[in-house]
Design an enzyme around this catalytic site. Structure first.
Site, short mmCIF file in Angstrom:
data_model
loop_
_atom_site.label_atom_id
_atom_site.label_comp_id
_atom_site.label_asym_id
_atom_site.label_seq_id
_atom_site.Cartn_x
_atom_site.Cartn_y
_atom_site.Cartn_z
N LYS A 82 0.87 -1.18 0.00
CA LYS A 82 0.00 0.00 0.00
C LYS A 82 0.90 1.23 0.00
CE LYS A 82 -4.50 0.85 0.45
NZ LYS A 82 -5.64 0.03 0.01
N VAL A 188 -19.85 2.91 -3.93
CA VAL A 188 -20.15 1.48 -3.72
C VAL A 188 -21.59 1.30 -3.24
CG1 VAL A 188 -19.54 -0.62 -2.47
CG2 VAL A 188 -17.74 0.92 -3.21
P1 NAD Z 1 -17.49 7.17 -1.31
O1 NAD Z 1 -16.67 8.27 -0.73
O2 NAD Z 1 -17.92 7.24 -2.73
O3 NAD Z 1 -18.83 7.00 -0.43
C1 NAD Z 1 -18.85 7.00 0.96
C2 NAD Z 1 -20.21 7.56 1.39
O4 NAD Z 1 -20.30 7.44 2.82
C3 NAD Z 1 -20.40 9.04 1.06
O5 NAD Z 1 -21.66 9.23 0.45
C4 NAD Z 1 -20.34 9.73 2.43
O6 NAD Z 1 -21.15 10.90 2.51
C5 NAD Z 1 -20.86 8.63 3.33
N1 NAD Z 1 -20.48 8.74 4.74
C6 NAD Z 1 -19.28 9.11 5.26
N2 NAD Z 1 -19.35 9.03 6.61
C7 NAD Z 1 -20.58 8.55 6.92
C8 NAD Z 1 -21.24 8.22 8.14
N3 NAD Z 1 -20.64 8.36 9.31
N4 NAD Z 1 -22.52 7.76 8.08
C9 NAD Z 1 -23.14 7.61 6.89
N5 NAD Z 1 -22.56 7.91 5.70
C10 NAD Z 1 -21.32 8.37 5.73
O7 NAD Z 1 -16.69 5.83 -1.01
P2 NAD Z 1 -16.85 4.42 -1.73
O8 NAD Z 1 -15.88 4.31 -2.84
O9 NAD Z 1 -18.30 4.18 -1.96
O10 NAD Z 1 -16.33 3.43 -0.58
C11 NAD Z 1 -17.14 3.15 0.56
C12 NAD Z 1 -16.34 2.32 1.55
O11 NAD Z 1 -15.92 1.09 0.93
C13 NAD Z 1 -15.05 2.99 2.03
O12 NAD Z 1 -14.84 2.61 3.37
C14 NAD Z 1 -13.97 2.38 1.14
O13 NAD Z 1 -12.70 2.36 1.76
C15 NAD Z 1 -14.49 0.97 0.98
N6 NAD Z 1 -14.02 0.30 -0.24
C16 NAD Z 1 -14.30 0.85 -1.46
C17 NAD Z 1 -13.86 0.21 -2.63
C18 NAD Z 1 -14.17 0.77 -3.99
O14 NAD Z 1 -14.03 0.05 -5.00
N7 NAD Z 1 -14.61 2.03 -4.10
C19 NAD Z 1 -13.14 -1.00 -2.53
C20 NAD Z 1 -12.88 -1.56 -1.26
C21 NAD Z 1 -13.34 -0.88 -0.12
#
Ligand code: NAD
Length: 353
Positions: A82, A188
């Site tokens: 990472k 996601v």
């Molecule tokens: P993103 O930033 O597009 O979406 C995250 C959402 O969560 C946002 O809409 C934000 O407003 C909301 N949020 C933040 N804090 C919050 C809270 N306390 N309560 C409710 N909502 C809240 O991120 P993403 O790409 O959708 O990823 C979501 C999660 O999945 C992250 O933890 C990320 O690390 C993990 N993840 C994502 C991927 C990927 O392919 N994007 C892969 C593996 C893991």
């Protein structure tokens, strides 16, 4: 916590950390390489403002370890790595581009020892800039070279994992009519909602971004749940898709669900939370397995598989891994977290033999 850089590096059991201080942007760059038993160290690049450089280094080290587990658990020939770009303040324009180009040259100098893709704080456009200097950037379409967003694949794999958990733990075995609460409807979460809706699930959604939450709720015909009621709202599946550490000694006793399965990284605030969930009879699907869809898709793209529908179908493999882990956990009377770790240990040991 001791955030001294030297102390952190001396204590770490990983392969090593390549680090560099980028003078023009006052950024610490850490490329954390944890394990290359199964293949070259591979993991996303994160850009974030940390209170201290050591906090960024520790984040990178922990995430690199997580990647070793993730690749081993889903049978991909890659090792754990990472990178963290610990910026002093958010960077834009030429400053950001300059840092990304210099970072690309650093990756290139490692000759394939570290491979990367996007992570928190890094956009698809950013990765294209890094790829101007480095050959080891992943997530490009094999035919037209366009950069691919991993989120729909992550969402599809989470969907497959939820389906497996429901088949294991709930009456009726299918998602039809099951109540699924998605916390965080970003890239996601919103995609996950679409797959679940198609499967006939009844959706509840929550997000700190009220405008986005309302928009997604309208699209999915979902019920809105206020941020402070997420943990106490009755549902079949709670899908954390926002931030880490939402499963902790304060929230676990309040949960009104049967299954926890979502995309967020590091969902357990402390290791003891896995046992707390088990004591409450709540089935927990380990985060690093169920959220591995984006990583798996990038590895398939590298093998020349570029058809979106085929890639989405291949995410079912994550659902199969979830089924196997839940079966092993049930037969051994242990938490799925322990069963998943055994699976990782077996894969690494087999490769070292
Ligand atoms: P993103 O930033 O597009 O979406 C995250 C959402 O969560 C946002 O809409 C934000 O407003 C909301 N949020 C933040 N804090 C919050 C809270 N306390 N309560 C409710 N909502 C809240 O991120 P993403 O790409 O959708 O990823 C979501 C999660 O999945 C992250 O933890 C990320 O690390 C993990 N993840 C994502 C991927 C990927 O392919 N994007 C892969 C593996 C893991």
């Amino acid at each position: 916590m001791n955030y001294d850089l030297q102390a952190l590096m001396e204590r770490w059991d990983g392969l090593g950390v390549v680090h560099r201080y980028d003078q023009p942007t006052r950024t610490w760059v850490f490329i954390c390489m944890h394990d290359n038993t199964l293949g070259p160290c591979t993991g996303g690049t994160r850009m974030k403002v940390y209170s201290k450089p050591g906090e960024g280094l520790l984040d990178g080290m922990r995430l690199a370890e997580g990647m070793t587990n993730k690749w081993a658990a889903i049978d991909v020939a890659a090792g754990g790595g990472k990178a963290v770009l610990a910026v002093e303040r958010p960077l834009e324009g030429e400053g950001r581009r300059g840092l990304l180009l210099r970072y690309g040259r650093l990756i290139q100098s490692l000759g394939g020892g570290f491979h990367t893709g996007e992570d928190l704080g890094i956009s698809t456009e950013d990765m294209k800039v890094v790829a101007e200097e480095a050959d080891y950037v992943h997530g490009f379409h094999p035919e037209d070279g366009s950069k691919i967003d991993p989120s729909p694949f992550t969402a599809r794999a989470v969907f497959a994992g939820i389906r497996s958990a429901v088949a294991r733990a709930l009456e009726g075995e299918t998602l039809s009519g099951k109540k699924v609460l998605i916390q965080g409807v970003g890239s996601v979460g919103a995609n996950l909602g679409m797959f679940l809706k198609e499967a006939g699930a009844q959706l509840l959604v929550s997000d700190i971004d009220e405008v986005r939450c309302q928009r997604v709720a309208d699209q999915l015909e979902a019920t809105l749940v206020p941020e402070n009621e997420v943990y106490s709202t009755p549902c079949d599946v709670y899908a954390p898709c926002a931030v880490g550490a939402t499963l902790n000694p304060e929230t676990v006793p309040r949960l009104q669900c049967r299954i926890v399965a979502g995309s967020a990284n590091n969902q357990l605030a402390e290791p003891g939370d896995a046992a707390r969930l088990m004591e409450r009879g709540i089935l927990y699907v380990p985060d690093y397995i169920i959220n591995a869809g984006g990583a798996l898709a990038f590895s398939l793209l590298d093998q020349g598989i570029g058809d979106r529908e085929l890639l989405l179908e291949k995410m079912d493999a994550i659902g199969d891994s979830v089924t196997q882990i839940l079966q092993e956990a049930a037969s051994q009377g242990e938490s799925p977290v322990v069963a998943a770790q055994h699976r990782v240990d077996r894969a690494l040991a087999k490769s070292r033999d």
